[in-house]
Design an enzyme around this catalytic site. Sequence first.
Site, PDB file in Angstrom:
ATOM      1  N   LYS A   1       0.884  -1.033   0.146  1.00 26.88           N
ATOM      2  CA  LYS A   1      -0.067   0.087   0.046  1.00 26.88           C
ATOM      3  C   LYS A   1       0.785   1.235  -0.043  1.00 26.88           C
ATOM      4  CE  LYS A   1       0.684   1.738   3.253  1.00 26.88           C
ATOM      5  NZ  LYS A   1       1.922   2.344   3.990  1.00 26.88           N
TER       6      LYS A   1
ATOM      7  N   TYR B   1      -4.455   4.296   6.121  1.00 21.81           N
ATOM      8  CA  TYR B   1      -5.134   3.240   7.277  1.00 21.81           C
ATOM      9  C   TYR B   1      -6.314   3.813   7.662  1.00 21.81           C
ATOM     10  CZ  TYR B   1      -0.715   0.480   7.284  1.00 21.81           C
ATOM     11  OH  TYR B   1       0.340  -0.152   6.979  1.00 21.81           O
TER      12      TYR B   1
HETATM   13  P1  NDP Z   1      12.408   1.205   2.165  1.00 18.74           P
HETATM   14  O1  NDP Z   1      13.015   2.399   2.021  1.00 18.74           O
HETATM   15  O2  NDP Z   1      12.689   0.743   3.679  1.00 18.74           O
HETATM   16  O3  NDP Z   1      12.750   0.080   0.893  1.00 18.74           O
HETATM   17  C1  NDP Z   1      12.451   0.095  -0.098  1.00 18.74           C
HETATM   18  C2  NDP Z   1      13.370  -0.648  -0.913  1.00 18.74           C
HETATM   19  O4  NDP Z   1      12.787  -0.353  -2.357  1.00 18.74           O
HETATM   20  C3  NDP Z   1      14.765  -0.252  -1.013  1.00 18.74           C
HETATM   21  O5  NDP Z   1      15.423  -0.553   0.215  1.00 18.74           O
HETATM   22  C4  NDP Z   1      15.279  -0.582  -2.306  1.00 18.74           C
HETATM   23  O6  NDP Z   1      15.614  -2.043  -2.330  1.00 18.74           O
HETATM   24  C5  NDP Z   1      13.983  -0.514  -3.157  1.00 18.74           C
HETATM   25  N1  NDP Z   1      14.050   0.592  -4.075  1.00 18.74           N
HETATM   26  C6  NDP Z   1      14.003   0.568  -5.550  1.00 18.74           C
HETATM   27  N2  NDP Z   1      13.969   1.893  -6.056  1.00 18.74           N
HETATM   28  C7  NDP Z   1      14.282   2.777  -5.096  1.00 18.74           C
HETATM   29  C8  NDP Z   1      14.314   4.152  -5.055  1.00 18.74           C
HETATM   30  N3  NDP Z   1      14.451   4.761  -6.054  1.00 18.74           N
HETATM   31  N4  NDP Z   1      14.600   4.647  -3.809  1.00 18.74           N
HETATM   32  C9  NDP Z   1      14.577   3.844  -2.522  1.00 18.74           C
HETATM   33  N5  NDP Z   1      14.253   2.541  -2.495  1.00 18.74           N
HETATM   34  C10 NDP Z   1      14.213   1.921  -3.761  1.00 18.74           C
HETATM   35  O7  NDP Z   1      10.779   1.541   2.155  1.00 18.74           O
HETATM   36  P2  NDP Z   1       9.673   0.666   3.005  1.00 18.74           P
HETATM   37  O8  NDP Z   1      10.246  -0.914   3.107  1.00 18.74           O
HETATM   38  O9  NDP Z   1       9.644   1.238   4.523  1.00 18.74           O
HETATM   39  O10 NDP Z   1       8.398   0.870   2.255  1.00 18.74           O
HETATM   40  C11 NDP Z   1       8.394   0.104   0.965  1.00 18.74           C
HETATM   41  C12 NDP Z   1       6.725  -0.234   0.589  1.00 18.74           C
HETATM   42  O11 NDP Z   1       6.037  -0.814   1.511  1.00 18.74           O
HETATM   43  C13 NDP Z   1       6.024   1.169   0.551  1.00 18.74           C
HETATM   44  O12 NDP Z   1       5.017   1.231  -0.560  1.00 18.74           O
HETATM   45  C14 NDP Z   1       5.456   1.453   1.785  1.00 18.74           C
HETATM   46  O13 NDP Z   1       4.388   2.305   1.842  1.00 18.74           O
HETATM   47  C15 NDP Z   1       4.964  -0.074   2.126  1.00 18.74           C
HETATM   48  N6  NDP Z   1       5.129  -0.370   3.448  1.00 18.74           N
HETATM   49  C16 NDP Z   1       3.943  -1.302   4.169  1.00 18.74           C
HETATM   50  C17 NDP Z   1       3.958  -1.283   5.217  1.00 18.74           C
HETATM   51  C18 NDP Z   1       2.542  -2.036   5.983  1.00 18.74           C
HETATM   52  O14 NDP Z   1       2.751  -2.074   7.120  1.00 18.74           O
HETATM   53  N7  NDP Z   1       2.035  -2.522   5.118  1.00 18.74           N
HETATM   54  C19 NDP Z   1       4.881  -0.624   6.383  1.00 18.74           C
HETATM   55  C20 NDP Z   1       6.137  -0.189   5.698  1.00 18.74           C
HETATM   56  C21 NDP Z   1       5.998   0.080   4.560  1.00 18.74           C
HETATM   57  P3  NDP Z   1      16.723  -2.599  -3.114  1.00 18.74           P
HETATM   58  O15 NDP Z   1      17.790  -2.272  -2.658  1.00 18.74           O
HETATM   59  O16 NDP Z   1      16.661  -4.183  -2.676  1.00 18.74           O
HETATM   60  O17 NDP Z   1      16.493  -2.256  -4.487  1.00 18.74           O
END
Ligand code: NDP
Length: 368
Positions: free
Chosen positions: A133, A218
């Site tokens: 989401k 949410y």
């Molecule tokens: P993070 O920044 O921690 O992780 C995102 C990952 O996406 C990065 O580590 C990277 O992984 C990859 N990525 C690819 N392109 C980019 C870019 N241009 N900039 C940054 N990261 C990039 O974010 P979150 O994990 O917190 O959030 C990711 C998604 O999950 C969002 O949509 C958020 O809304 C959702 N979310 C949902 C939650 C829930 O409870 N359902 C809780 C937290 C987040 P790599 O290095 O492997 O490419």
Amino acid sequence: MNSRRDFLQKIAASAIALPLLPLAGWANSSNYEGPVLRVAIMGLGGYGTRVAEAMQACKKAKLVGVISGTPAKITDWQGRFSIPEKNCYNYENFDRIKDNKDIDVVYITTPNGLHHDQVIRVAAAGKHVICEKPMALNAKEGQEMIDACKKANVTLLVGYRMHFEPKTLEIIRMRKNDDFGKILFFQGLCGFKIGDPTQWRLNKQLAGGGSLMDIGIYAINGARYMVGEEPTWVTAQETKTDPVKFKDGVDETIQFQFGFPSGAVASCLSTYSMNNLDRFFLNGEKGFAELQPSTGYGPIKGRTSKGELTQPHVTHQTVQMEEMAGIILEGKQPIVPVNGEEALKDLKIIDAIYLAAKTGQKVDLKLT
Ligand code: NDP
């Protein structure tokens, strides 16, 4: 319905079989013999890691692959989760996943602004998709993703983990059972104080907005499943105390209100500048329900006019992945939908909230 097993059985009871079930892996452990959903995670960040760790406790879902732009993370995950080299991809070559018979679904946990294109590419590769989401940045994108998945005949689900949370489901059960009488009011307070100003969550292109896209969603989604109706109008007001940190198009705080067909109303707050805001309150003619915390990772706590909610704490992502495996592999129907159409409704409401905040006008909605 207090134990997790009862909870899972309850969901299983509402299952309807799909005529055609996809191929999947097959587990053969001492306590589970059945189909296993083989999952690749795309975007190995904070939430992807949480999902991967939670999935280790799943019987019906197994992490088997990764898609990442960071080679060092791939190596690390290969070691931690025993992922074979042939199931590792990057953002340039992941279309090749279509030739990989060992992966059923890709779970996208990248920044919001990337979801649209990535879901469409995964669908074109013939794999089911679970997308975090918010599913997309707006309703137009969301519709395109739904259409792409339909065309490719793959399932699109969205990571609405609260739709499987036992205390949340108990309130929904009680509301359906008329325990609260005619529903009159819902309040949703969702927020936290955001740190690092350089993170993607404060970048309009990658986040699609600000707190509303990330945490306010949410309250939007919660208002719908708590009240049990779709809103027909929206009003909204935005306030910004720090225009340097929260640039144009990145909302810091938005208050919004919904009206529902029955006459019930909702009043919600979404913010990136206050802590300790994680509360749902539902009020009806005969009683009330409240959850606080309401959407964090838990334990969720709650009570109703009939007493404390005592359902056990579960790891949300473990239960979510067990249930999503059931949806994809067995055609199970969740109590609260988690499909693309459900997420599209939230995106239409988000579009309407931003429009209402910008114009100061009440915006009418037609979601049914
Ligand atoms: P993070 O920044 O921690 O992780 C995102 C990952 O996406 C990065 O580590 C990277 O992984 C990859 N990525 C690819 N392109 C980019 C870019 N241009 N900039 C940054 N990261 C990039 O974010 P979150 O994990 O917190 O959030 C990711 C998604 O999950 C969002 O949509 C958020 O809304 C959702 N979310 C949902 C939650 C829930 O409870 N359902 C809780 C937290 C987040 P790599 O290095 O492997 O490419």
